[in-house]
Design a protein around this motif. Structure first.
Motif, mmCIF file in Angstrom:
data_model
loop_
_atom_site.group_PDB
_atom_site.id
_atom_site.type_symbol
_atom_site.label_atom_id
_atom_site.label_comp_id
_atom_site.label_asym_id
_atom_site.label_seq_id
_atom_site.Cartn_x
_atom_site.Cartn_y
_atom_site.Cartn_z
ATOM 1 N N LEU A 91 20.089 94.472 -38.911
ATOM 2 C CA LEU A 91 19.258 93.822 -37.894
ATOM 3 C C LEU A 91 20.107 93.237 -36.766
ATOM 4 N N ALA A 92 21.264 92.710 -37.117
ATOM 5 C CA ALA A 92 22.119 92.081 -36.106
ATOM 6 C C ALA A 92 22.772 93.108 -35.187
ATOM 7 N N SER A 93 23.042 94.301 -35.706
ATOM 8 C CA SER A 93 23.766 95.297 -34.927
ATOM 9 C C SER A 93 23.057 95.688 -33.623
ATOM 10 N N PRO A 94 21.765 96.095 -33.641
ATOM 11 C CA PRO A 94 21.113 96.443 -32.371
ATOM 12 C C PRO A 94 20.947 95.238 -31.446
ATOM 13 N N VAL A 150 33.333 102.397 -52.975
ATOM 14 C CA VAL A 150 31.952 102.090 -52.583
ATOM 15 C C VAL A 150 31.941 101.324 -51.262
ATOM 16 N N THR A 151 32.836 100.353 -51.130
ATOM 17 C CA THR A 151 32.921 99.597 -49.884
ATOM 18 C C THR A 151 33.225 100.517 -48.711
ATOM 19 N N GLY A 152 34.136 101.475 -48.923
ATOM 20 C CA GLY A 152 34.496 102.400 -47.857
ATOM 21 C C GLY A 152 33.346 103.282 -47.427
ATOM 22 N N VAL A 153 32.564 103.752 -48.394
ATOM 23 C CA VAL A 153 31.401 104.578 -48.055
ATOM 24 C C VAL A 153 30.413 103.775 -47.213
ATOM 25 N N LEU A 154 30.112 102.560 -47.637
ATOM 26 C CA LEU A 154 29.178 101.722 -46.880
ATOM 27 C C LEU A 154 29.736 101.383 -45.500
ATOM 28 N N PHE A 155 31.029 101.089 -45.450
ATOM 29 C CA PHE A 155 31.693 100.768 -44.179
ATOM 30 C C PHE A 155 31.628 101.954 -43.220
ATOM 31 N N GLY A 156 31.916 103.150 -43.738
ATOM 32 C CA GLY A 156 31.890 104.336 -42.879
ATOM 33 C C GLY A 156 30.503 104.694 -42.411
ATOM 34 N N ILE A 157 29.518 104.624 -43.313
ATOM 35 C CA ILE A 157 28.142 104.952 -42.942
ATOM 36 C C ILE A 157 27.646 104.048 -41.822
ATOM 37 N N GLY A 158 28.091 102.791 -41.846
ATOM 38 C CA GLY A 158 27.624 101.835 -40.842
ATOM 39 C C GLY A 158 28.074 102.136 -39.424
ATOM 40 N N HIS A 159 29.052 103.011 -39.248
ATOM 41 C CA HIS A 159 29.526 103.349 -37.898
ATOM 42 C C HIS A 159 28.689 104.491 -37.308
ATOM 43 N N PHE A 160 27.415 104.197 -37.077
ATOM 44 C CA PHE A 160 26.493 105.234 -36.605
ATOM 45 C C PHE A 160 26.895 105.815 -35.247
ATOM 46 N N TYR A 161 27.573 105.022 -34.422
ATOM 47 C CA TYR A 161 27.910 105.501 -33.080
ATOM 48 C C TYR A 161 28.821 106.725 -33.124
ATOM 49 N N VAL A 162 29.546 106.911 -34.236
ATOM 50 C CA VAL A 162 30.428 108.076 -34.347
ATOM 51 C C VAL A 162 29.619 109.367 -34.382
ATOM 52 N N LEU A 163 28.354 109.291 -34.794
ATOM 53 C CA LEU A 163 27.493 110.473 -34.818
ATOM 54 C C LEU A 163 27.359 111.112 -33.446
ATOM 55 N N ALA A 164 27.552 110.328 -32.397
ATOM 56 C CA ALA A 164 27.470 110.878 -31.043
ATOM 57 C C ALA A 164 28.527 111.948 -30.802
ATOM 58 N N SER A 165 29.598 111.922 -31.597
ATOM 59 C CA SER A 165 30.666 112.917 -31.469
ATOM 60 C C SER A 165 30.446 114.130 -32.366
ATOM 61 N N GLY A 166 29.356 114.138 -33.122
ATOM 62 C CA GLY A 166 29.046 115.275 -33.978
ATOM 63 C C GLY A 166 29.025 114.899 -35.450
ATOM 64 N N LEU A 195 22.326 95.155 -27.702
ATOM 65 C CA LEU A 195 21.531 94.744 -26.546
ATOM 66 C C LEU A 195 22.245 93.651 -25.765
ATOM 67 N N ALA A 196 22.857 92.717 -26.481
ATOM 68 C CA ALA A 196 23.606 91.650 -25.816
ATOM 69 C C ALA A 196 24.776 92.226 -25.025
ATOM 70 N N GLN A 197 25.412 93.249 -25.573
ATOM 71 C CA GLN A 197 26.520 93.879 -24.861
ATOM 72 C C GLN A 197 26.022 94.556 -23.588
ATOM 73 N N GLN A 198 24.881 95.221 -23.691
ATOM 74 C CA GLN A 198 24.333 95.911 -22.532
ATOM 75 C C GLN A 198 23.988 94.924 -21.416
ATOM 76 N N ARG A 199 23.410 93.794 -21.791
ATOM 77 C CA ARG A 199 22.991 92.818 -20.789
ATOM 78 C C ARG A 199 24.153 91.998 -20.248
ATOM 79 N N SER A 200 25.174 91.805 -21.068
ATOM 80 C CA SER A 200 26.321 90.999 -20.631
ATOM 81 C C SER A 200 27.312 91.801 -19.800
ATOM 82 N N GLY A 201 27.281 93.114 -19.958
ATOM 83 C CA GLY A 201 28.208 93.948 -19.205
ATOM 84 C C GLY A 201 29.596 94.041 -19.799
ATOM 85 N N VAL A 202 29.782 93.570 -21.027
ATOM 86 C CA VAL A 202 31.087 93.682 -21.688
ATOM 87 C C VAL A 202 31.371 95.151 -21.968
ATOM 88 N N PRO A 203 32.470 95.697 -21.460
ATOM 89 C CA PRO A 203 32.730 97.138 -21.650
ATOM 90 C C PRO A 203 33.030 97.483 -23.103
#
Length: 266
Positions: free
Chosen positions: A19-22, A149-165, A26-34
Motif C-alpha cells: 500500500l505504501a509503495s504506490p 525466502v526473503t530473497g524471493v519476496l525481495f525480488g518480486i517486490g521490484h515490479f518496476y524491473v518488469l518494464a525491462s522485460g 505518487l509523492a515522487q511524481q508530485r515532488s519532482g524528485v528524479p
C-alpha cells in the motif's frame, strides 16, 4: 515463533508495504524528485516494518542473539562488496563488454549527495527485509532457507524491473536471492540494530561499486545477468560457509565429552 504469528507478521508487512509503495511513487511524481537520484518506493518496506513493530515488539520477532560486536561483520561486508566488484570485472571483461567508469557530470546531483541518498535508500529497504522478514523467518527456518525466502519476496517486490522485460525481471529475481542469502549469512545471530546496519552497509557498498565502476550499469538483460552471476556466486559461497559452520557445530556437540552432558551424581 508460532506459524500463525509468523504468517500474520508477513501478511501485515507485505500488505502495508504494498500500500505504501504506490503512495510513495505518487509523492515522487508530485515532488519532482528524479528517479535517477532515488526511488521513493524503496522506503515502503520501512513503513511496513514500522507498522509491524507497532503491533509486535521487535525482540519477539527475532531469534536469540548469539553474536556480538559489529566491527568484524562490517569488515566482512566490505569483503563481500569487493568480491562482487571482482566478479563483475571478470565477467564483463570475459564477455568483451565494457561499462564506463562514472562521470560525475552525468549525475542528477553532486556525488556526495548521491552517495548519501543511496545509503538512505539501502537502509530503507534493509529495515524491512533484514529487520523484520529475515529474522522472523529464522524463528521457523534455517538461516539459508530463510535467506532464500526473503530473497524471493525481495525480488518480486521490484515490479518496476518488469518494464525491462520478463526475462530481465526473472534474472533480477535470482540476483536478489543471491544477495539475500549472502546478507543472511552476514547478519545471522546478531541483534536487530547490527543486522540492519551491516546489511545496509553491504547493500550500499555494492550500489557504490556498480555506480562508480560501471556507471550504474543499465537495465539491459546482459547487465542483469552479469549482476546475477556476481550475486549468486557470493550467495553460494556464503551459504556453503554457513552450512559448513553449522555442521561443524553439530559434530562438535556429538563428540563432546559425555561427562559434560550428564550431571555429576553423589
Amino acid at each position: 515463533m508460532p506459524t500463525r504469528r509468523l504468517s500474520a507478521v508477513l501478511i501485515v508487512f507485505l500488505a502495508v508495504s504494498a500500500l505504501a509503495s504506490p503512495l510513495l511513487a505518487l509523492a515522487q511524481q508530485r515532488s519532482g524528485v528524479p528517479e535517477s537520484l532515488v526511488r521513493l518506493p524503496v522506503f515502503a518496506t520501512a513503513v511496513g516494518a514500522a507498522v509491524v513493530w507497532s503491533i509486535w515488539r521487535p525482540y519477539v520477532l527475532r531469534p536469540p542473539v548469539i553474536r556480538t560486536g559489529i566491527a568484524r561483520t562490517c569488515l566482512v561486508a566490505f569483503a563481500m562488496a569487493g568480491a562482487v566488484a571482482v566478479v563483475l570485472l571478470i565477467v564483463t571483461r570475459a564477455e568483451g563488454s565494457r561499462w564506463p567508469l562514472l562521470s560525475p557530470s552525468t549525475l542528477p546531483a553532486p556525488l556526495l549527495v548521491v552517495l548519501v541518498v543511496q545509503l538512505l535508500g539501502a537502509a530503507g529497504e534493509e529495515i524491512g527485509w533484514r529487520g523484520v522478514v529475515q529474522p522472523a523467518l529464522e524463528r521457523r527456518l534455517p538461516v539459508v532457507r530463510a535467506g532464500l525466502v526473503t530473497g524471493v519476496l525481495f525480488g518480486i517486490g521490484h515490479f518496476y524491473v518488469l518494464a525491462s522485460g520478463v526475462w530481465t525481471y526473472l534474472v533480477f529475481l535470482m540476483s536478489a536471492v543471491g544477495m539475500s542469502v549472502a546478507l543472511a549469512a552476514l547478519t545471522a545471530g546478531h541483534g536487530l540494530l547490527v543486522r540492519i546496519s551491516a546489511a545496509t552497509l553491504m547493500h550500499w557498498l555494492v550500489n557504490v561499486v556498480i555506480l562508480t565502476l560501471f556507471a550504474d550499469g543499465d537495465e539491459s538483460l546482459l547487465w542483469t545477468v552479469n549482476t546475477a552471476v556476481a550475486m549468486l556466486s557470493l550467495g553460494a559461497v556464503a551459504a556453503k560457509r554457513m552450512t559448513g559452520n553449522t555442521a561443524a557445530d553439530r559434530q562438535g556437540q556429538t563428540t563432546a565429552d559425555p561427562t559434560d552432558r550428564h550431571p555429576v551424581t553423589r
